[in-house]
Structure formats: structure tokens, C-alpha cells
Design an enzyme around this catalytic site. Structure first.
Site, PDB file in Angstrom:
ATOM      1  N   ASP A 177      57.650  97.194  36.161  1.00 42.10           N
ATOM      2  CA  ASP A 177      57.017  96.787  37.421  1.00 42.10           C
ATOM      3  C   ASP A 177      56.734  98.004  38.307  1.00 42.10           C
ATOM      4  O   ASP A 177      57.139  99.125  37.983  1.00 42.10           O
ATOM      5  CB  ASP A 177      57.928  95.789  38.150  1.00 42.10           C
ATOM      6  CG  ASP A 177      59.381  96.258  38.159  1.00 42.10           C
ATOM      7  OD1 ASP A 177      60.245  95.528  37.638  1.00 42.10           O
ATOM      8  OD2 ASP A 177      59.624  97.375  38.654  1.00 42.10           O
ATOM      9  N   ASP A 184      42.799 100.380  36.781  1.00 48.10           N
ATOM     10  CA  ASP A 184      42.031  99.848  35.660  1.00 48.10           C
ATOM     11  C   ASP A 184      41.056  98.794  36.202  1.00 48.10           C
ATOM     12  O   ASP A 184      41.476  97.871  36.911  1.00 48.10           O
ATOM     13  CB  ASP A 184      42.984  99.204  34.640  1.00 48.10           C
ATOM     14  CG  ASP A 184      42.504  99.415  33.213  1.00 48.10           C
ATOM     15  OD1 ASP A 184      43.302  99.836  32.363  1.00 48.10           O
ATOM     16  OD2 ASP A 184      41.305  99.156  32.963  1.00 48.10           O
ATOM     17  N   ASP A 223      37.187  99.309  31.962  1.00 51.71           N
ATOM     18  CA  ASP A 223      37.457  98.645  30.699  1.00 51.71           C
ATOM     19  C   ASP A 223      36.157  98.192  30.016  1.00 51.71           C
ATOM     20  O   ASP A 223      35.346  97.504  30.639  1.00 51.71           O
ATOM     21  CB  ASP A 223      38.325  97.405  31.021  1.00 51.71           C
ATOM     22  CG  ASP A 223      38.889  96.763  29.787  1.00 51.71           C
ATOM     23  OD1 ASP A 223      39.687  97.405  29.093  1.00 51.71           O
ATOM     24  OD2 ASP A 223      38.519  95.615  29.511  1.00 51.71           O
ATOM     25  N   GLU A 283      35.600 103.359  29.473  1.00 51.75           N
ATOM     26  CA  GLU A 283      36.040 103.081  28.115  1.00 51.75           C
ATOM     27  C   GLU A 283      34.837 102.518  27.383  1.00 51.75           C
ATOM     28  O   GLU A 283      34.333 101.445  27.741  1.00 51.75           O
ATOM     29  CB  GLU A 283      37.194 102.075  28.084  1.00 51.75           C
ATOM     30  CG  GLU A 283      37.746 101.906  26.679  1.00 51.75           C
ATOM     31  CD  GLU A 283      38.341 100.546  26.408  1.00 51.75           C
ATOM     32  OE1 GLU A 283      37.948  99.574  27.073  1.00 51.75           O
ATOM     33  OE2 GLU A 283      39.213 100.460  25.531  1.00 51.75           O
ATOM     34  N   HIS A 328      47.265 102.433  25.156  1.00 47.99           N
ATOM     35  CA  HIS A 328      48.009 101.195  24.884  1.00 47.99           C
ATOM     36  C   HIS A 328      47.395 100.373  23.760  1.00 47.99           C
ATOM     37  O   HIS A 328      47.937  99.322  23.388  1.00 47.99           O
ATOM     38  CB  HIS A 328      48.081 100.376  26.175  1.00 47.99           C
ATOM     39  CG  HIS A 328      46.734  99.986  26.657  1.00 47.99           C
ATOM     40  ND1 HIS A 328      45.813 100.907  27.136  1.00 47.99           N
ATOM     41  CD2 HIS A 328      46.111  98.805  26.675  1.00 47.99           C
ATOM     42  CE1 HIS A 328      44.700 100.279  27.444  1.00 47.99           C
ATOM     43  NE2 HIS A 328      44.850  99.005  27.176  1.00 47.99           N
ATOM     44  N   ASP A 329      46.238 100.837  23.246  1.00 50.66           N
ATOM     45  CA  ASP A 329      45.567 100.112  22.152  1.00 50.66           C
ATOM     46  C   ASP A 329      45.694 100.828  20.814  1.00 50.66           C
ATOM     47  O   ASP A 329      45.189 100.310  19.805  1.00 50.66           O
ATOM     48  CB  ASP A 329      44.066  99.977  22.441  1.00 50.66           C
ATOM     49  CG  ASP A 329      43.767  99.114  23.640  1.00 50.66           C
ATOM     50  OD1 ASP A 329      42.734  99.359  24.296  1.00 50.66           O
ATOM     51  OD2 ASP A 329      44.564  98.203  23.933  1.00 50.66           O
TER      52      ASP A 329
HETATM   53  O1  TEU Z   1      39.988  97.626  24.928  1.00 47.79           O
HETATM   54  C1  TEU Z   1      38.705  97.483  24.321  1.00 47.79           C
HETATM   55  C2  TEU Z   1      38.856  97.500  22.856  1.00 47.79           C
HETATM   56  O2  TEU Z   1      37.958  97.657  22.077  1.00 47.79           O
HETATM   57  C3  TEU Z   1      40.249  97.217  22.464  1.00 47.79           C
HETATM   58  O3  TEU Z   1      40.259  95.810  22.461  1.00 47.79           O
HETATM   59  C4  TEU Z   1      40.670  97.826  21.196  1.00 47.79           C
HETATM   60  O4  TEU Z   1      39.884  98.891  20.828  1.00 47.79           O
HETATM   61  C5  TEU Z   1      40.689  96.710  20.212  1.00 47.79           C
HETATM   62  O5  TEU Z   1      42.062  96.459  20.169  1.00 47.79           O
HETATM   63  C6  TEU Z   1      39.995  96.998  18.953  1.00 47.79           C
HETATM   64  O6  TEU Z   1      40.863  96.828  17.882  1.00 47.79           O
HETATM   65  C7  TEU Z   1      40.088  97.224  26.289  1.00 47.79           C
HETATM   66  C8  TEU Z   1      41.546  97.315  26.677  1.00 47.79           C
HETATM   67  O7  TEU Z   1      41.974  98.674  26.545  1.00 47.79           O
HETATM   68  C9  TEU Z   1      42.322  96.401  25.767  1.00 47.79           C
HETATM   69  O8  TEU Z   1      43.731  96.528  25.987  1.00 47.79           O
HETATM   70  C10 TEU Z   1      41.890  94.971  26.043  1.00 47.79           C
HETATM   71  O9  TEU Z   1      42.517  94.106  25.112  1.00 47.79           O
HETATM   72  C11 TEU Z   1      40.360  94.826  25.899  1.00 47.79           C
HETATM   73  O10 TEU Z   1      39.608  95.894  26.461  1.00 47.79           O
HETATM   74  C12 TEU Z   1      39.906  93.569  26.604  1.00 47.79           C
HETATM   75  O11 TEU Z   1      40.074  93.748  28.000  1.00 47.79           O
HETATM   76 CA    CA Z   2      60.662  93.805  36.263  1.00 51.29          CA
END
Ligand code: TEU
Ligand code: CA
Length: 571
Positions: A30, A99, A207, A269, A342-343
């Protein structure tokens, strides 16, 4: 002039709030937890924090499904907590970038609740609604308005009983796409962006911003895409870099940033963007974005079935891809440099060696990335050399993309459970989402409660407490790289030139600025490699490296040890 823009000598740190630091024992990170760690970020030396979403959300996609853009989800805290965080970061000379997720909202956003309520609701056209395909029974497979597939498996259209029509969602069915063709939608987004800038944030990470302009025909109809698995095809084919993308981005500039542009960082992105797109998106004269995240270099190890179908990386492809982006944007435009977010699976497990040479390969990867021309991004835990999660059962996974992939693969029956688990272990986004490893205590100091996702067992040796105390740690290598970027004009502005493009093990390039030159070498193998660099480097000084002793040089050659990375300077 390159030096006049602050973010050309800056390093950005990405905080994934859910997994960074829990302050109230509920097992979920948080904002008040982040406040506890701002001195750690200051010690690392980063200039900007990019904060993944903390807005009100049902958390279907861990906050990338927003139901109120101007309030904080109670899980993460309050707007007052955010004000305090902005203050604490600014006091330490650190900017905060939020974001911006405006390709889609949550299906629980009031805008969507209105839009779905009736076909003539004033907000009906804020989203993409279409009837079933001509002559098909609504709600049956193949009746969707187009054959677009969701990034999270299955169709990209969801049938809605209320009005007997389908709505578009490139991601989960709880993430309906906004209709950017509608000026009311754009104005509502711009008002929200201005509201956040008024709260003294310092920019946005946007995003999937290059998906907001769909390839819609003049008559409003949407095209089918080449179907891969017989029924659905990638929706990216009909949404990447659409016809009005540049128009929308330039409109955002006029409507949102006027008068306060200089201090902001605007990073897009852009999955599916090519170098040509990157030139248009980041050329300062076009007033669109400062820099973009390319996806080319993090797709090289994707097999035919996509991100979970991981194949070995060929270093020559990696060098060619990043080299192309370096030379493509050398005249105008700028690169966001990253291995992790994170992806993505963690790079030391993905492109390095997270076993015997974990420290060396983590450091080598950092040296190679941070010496490119661009703005480096450090994802939480990367500076510690954190590894993939290595989950051993499906019920340890949390990521909707991984869980829906597993479910659809179970249905197809192509992979047995063991294969499915190994595919998830290699490609899942959860690899990046295990809690930040602060110390060697039971939950790595992340929480006093039960963490929402399992802590990686390696936290006993891989943790911030141990590494801050060890001058030879991965942490201090990152700290030295960040300091180098702050003070060295060759690193900030030097021309990039790739060497040995066909060598399958060695990543080699120079950076040149005036009469100063740096040589950057990375051994992407576990064996010693003799690198022909020419006699100019025989007497060169070692700027930074990942082995205690200097490498053996002489006779125009340098002998690199396993996973060795280094930078030499010559005037
Ligand atoms: O990511 C865009 C995206 O293409 C990702 O979903 C990732 O590359 C995908 O997992 C392909 O396998 C953004 C955010 O970074 C992601 O966390 C979100 O899930 C997505 O957009 C939707 O908002
Ligand atoms: Ca917490």
C-alpha cells in the site's frame, strides 16, 4: 541539445504497489508502505518513481481495471496518503509518474454502467458496442462482431444480455475499451489528467496508449483480422498504431500539458510499435511522447504459442533489435530502456543465469542495459537480482492472464499439467509480482500478515538489507550505474555503435561523445570468451565491472570471464 532535457540523464524506478511494502498487515502492499521506503529509493539514487495503478478498482487485472480515476482504492490507501507520498518524494528530489490507463476502464466504472444500461443512453457511444455478426445467433461462438481475440485468451467481445449487443475488451471482460473516436470520452480523460497534474504529479506512463485508435472503417464497421487458431486472431492487428493515434496524442498535448510541459515525463507503453512508429511517437518536434517502451526485445524468446511458449534467446537477435532502436532514434526521439516490469519474467532468470552466476549475470545485464542511450527503468527487486518465482502448483498463481491461459489450455488439452506448469513458470507475469524482498525474515519484511502471493524462498539471501550492507552487491552496482548516468555526458548523449553483431555470446558496443569513448562488453555465456577489441583498448581504464579484479587485456584482446560485464574508457 540532448543535455537540456532532465530525463535524458534520469533513471526511473517502477513500484508495483501491491507487492512493494505492506504497512497494515493485510498482506497487500500500500501507499503508506511505499512511504516507509522512500529513503531506500533515495539511497539507490533514482530520479523518478513510476507507480503502477492505485486507483479505485475491482482488482480484476490488479488495478489496470479502473472504476474511479480520481480516487484511491482503499486497499492502497487514500488521496491524502498520495499527497504525503508526493511530498516525501519531492523532498528527496524524486518525481512521481502515475500510470494512465485510458484505453479501457473497469466494467464497474459509472461511465460503463450508464453505457450498458440502454442503447440510447447518452454514454452508449463511450464504449464499443456492436450487434452480433449478420445472421448469427447472439451469444454463440463465432457470432462476435469481429474475430478479434483478447490478450487474455478467448474472444475480445462480450455479449451483454441487457441490450442484446456485444462490447469490446482487448483485455479482460471486466476491462471494456473506451471509444476514443468520441470527443466526449477524450475530453473526460483530459479533465482527469489535468486534475492529476494539479495534484503535483510529474507525468504519466501511458498504458497500451498505441491501441486507443482502432482501425475503424469510414462506415463505422470494424475489420476482421487474420485468425490464428481458426476462430480468433490477435486484436492488436486491428488496434496497434491506428489512423488517429498521432492526432489524439497531439490533442492531449494541447489540452493537458500547456504551460507545464517541461518538468513532465511522458512515457508510452506501445506493444507492437516499430522503430518507425517510435520515431513519430518520440520526435520532440511532434509533441506526442518523450519516449516509448518497445516490446520487440522482450518477444524474441516467444515461441509460436506466445509468451508462455518460451524458446531460447539468440543474443544476435537481441543485439540487432536494441541496436535498431538505438540507431533509429539517434537523430530525434528517445528510448525507454528496460528488461523488467510487472508484465515480464525476471531478466536474470530469462536472459541470465539465476543459478551459479546469478549475481554476475544480473550485474552484466544491468551494465549492458544502462550503458545504452536512453532512460533506464529499474523494476522493483531487479536491483537486488531477484529471480523468477518457480511456483510448483497452479494455485500459487494470481495473474488473470496466466490463469485464463491455463484454463484455455486445459480446455484444448494440448499440454499435460507438468508441461502447463513449466510454461507458466517460464512466461507468467507473476514471476515479477512476488513480494519485494526487504530482509531474511519469514515474509521478507514485506508483510506481517499472509502475503497475497507467495514470497520467493530465495529472499533468505537475496534481500535489500543484506545487499545495502554489501558494497559488492547487485544493489550497489545499480547505485553506481545510476550515479554514472547522472555525471557522465558520454553515457547520457554518446553515439551508440554496435560491435561484433554476429558473435553469439558477446554483446559489445561503443558510446562516443567528442574525443571520449566508452567500450561496453557483456559475456552472455557461462564460459570464458576472448574478445577482439583492437589495440586502442589495451591501456583503457576500467569504469565499472562485475568482477573484483580487472580483466586480462593486451594485444588488442580482452578475456571475459563467465557472465562478465564491464565498461572501459579511453580519451
Ligand atoms: O500491458 C499491455 C500488454 O500488452 C500486457 O498485457 C502484456 O504485454 C501482456 O501480458 C502480453 O502478454 C498493460 C499493462 O502493463 C498490463 O499489466 C495490463 O494487464 C494491460 O496493459 C491491460 O491494462
Ligand atoms: Ca496493506
Amino acid at each position: 541539445e540532448a543535455s537540456d532535457v532532465w530525463w535524458k540523464s534520469a533513471v526511473v524506478y517502477q513500484v508495483y504497489p501491491r507487492s512493494f511494502q505492506d504497512s497494515n498487515g493485510d498482506g497487500i502492499g500500500d501507499v503508506r508502505g511505499i512511504l516507509q521506503r522512500v529513503d531506500y529509493l533515495a539511497e539507490l539514487g533514482v530520479d523518478v518513481v513510476w507507480l503502477s495503478p492505485i486507483y479505485r478498482s475491482p482488482q480484476d487485472d490488479n488495478g489496470y481495471d479502473i472504476s474511479d480515476y480520481q480516487d484511491i482504492d482503499p486497499t492502497f490507501g487514500t488521496l491524502e496518503d498520495v499527497d504525503e507520498l508526493i511530498e516525501a518524494l519531492h523532498e528527496r528530489g524524486i518525481k512521481l509518474v502515475m500510470d494512465l490507463v485510458v484505453n479501457h476502464t473497469s466494467d464497474e466504472h459509472p461511465w460503463f454502467a450508464e453505457s450498458r444500461s440502454s442503447v440510447d443512453n447518452p454514454k452508449r457511444d463511450w464504449y464499443w458496442w456492436r450487434p452480433a455478426r449478420e445472421g448469427m445467433e447472439p451469444g454463440t461462438p463465432g457470432a462476435e462482431p469481429t474475430n478479434w481475440g483478447s490478450v487474455f485468451s478467448g474472444p475480445a467481445w462480450e455479449y451483454d444480455e441487457t441490450t442484446g449487443e456485444y462490447y469490446l475488451h482487448l483485455f479482460s471482460r471486466k476491462q471494456p475499451d473506451l471509444n476514443w473516436e468520441n470527443p466526449e470520452v477524450r475530453q473526460a480523460v483530459y479533465a482527469m489528467m489535468r486534475w492529476w497534474l494539479d495534484r503535483r504529479i510529474d507525468g504519466f506512463r501511458m498504458d497500451v496508449i498505441n491501441l486507443i485508435s482502432k482501425h475503424v472503417r469510414p462506415d463505422g464497421s470494424l475489420p476482421d483480422v487474420p485468425a490464428e487458431d481458426g476462430l480468433y486472431g490477435s486484436a492488436f492487428a486491428a488496434t496497434v498504431n491506428g489512423p488517429r493515434l498521432h492526432e489524439f496524442l497531439q490533442e492531449i498535448h494541447r489540452e493537458v500539458y500547456e504551460g507545464r510541459r517541461d518538468g513532465l515525463l511522458l512515457v508510452g507503453e506501445t506493444p507492437g510499435a516499430t522503430v518507425e512508429d517510435g520515431k513519430l511517437l518520440t520526435d520532440p518536434a511532434r509533441h506526442e511522447l518523450d519516449m516509448v517502451f518497445t516490446f520487440e526485445h522482450v518477444s524474441l524468446d516467444h515461441g509460436p504459442a506466445g509468451r508462455f511458449d518460451v524458446v531460447p534467446l539468440d543474443l544476435r537477435d537481441l543485439k540487432a533489435t536494441l541496436g535498431r532502436w538505438q540507431t533509429g532514434l539517434e537523430q530525434a526521439g528517445w528510448n525507454a530502456l528496460y528488461w523488467n516490469n510487472h508484465d515480464q519474467p525476471r531478466v536474470v532468470s530469462r536472459y541470465g543465469d539465476d543459478g551459479a552466476y546469478r549475481r554476475e549475470s544480473a550485474m552484466m545485464l544491468a551494465i549492458v542495459l544502462h550503458l545504452h542511450r536512453g532512460t533506464p527503468y529499474v523494476y522493483q527487486g531487479e536491483e537486488l537480482g531477484m529471480t523468477n518465482a518457480y511456483f510448483t502448483s497452479l494455485d500459487e498463481y494470481r495473474d488473470i492472464e496466466s490463469l485464463r491461459f491455463a484454463a484455455s489450455e486445459r480446455q484444448r488439452g494440448q499440454l499435460n499439467d507438468e508441461e502447463l506448469l513449466s510454461w507458466l513458470a517460464a512466461g507468467s507475469r507473476d514471476n515479477a509480482r512476488t513480494p519485494m524482498q526487504w530482509d531474511a525474515t519469514p515474509q521478507a519484511g514485506f508483510t506481517t500478515g499472509q502475503p497475497w502471493i507467495d514470497v520467493n524462498p530465495h529472499h533468505d539471501t537475496i534481500n535489500a538489507a543484506a545487499e545495502v550492507a554489501d558494497p559488492d552487491s547487485v544493489f550497489h552496482l545499480y547505485r553506481r550505474l545510476i550515479a554514472l548516468r547522472h555525471e557522465d555526458p558520454v553515457v547520457q548523449r554518446g553515439d551508440f555503435h554496435l560491435l561484433l553483431p554476429d558473435d553469439p555470446h558477446i554483446y559489445a558496443f561503443t558510446r562516443t561523445w567528442g574525443d571520449e569513448q566508452l567500450l561496453v562488453l557483456g559475456n552472455f555465456s557461462g564460459t570464458e570468451q576472448t574478445v577482439p577489441v583492437g589495440p586502442d583498448w589495451d591501456q583503457a581504464a576500467l569504469v565499472i565491472g562485475n568482477y573484483p579484479a580487472s580483466p586480462a587485456t593486451g594485444g588488442g584482446q580482452i578475456v571475459l570471464r563467465a557472465w562478465e560485464g564491464l565498461v572501459l574508457r579511453r580519451a
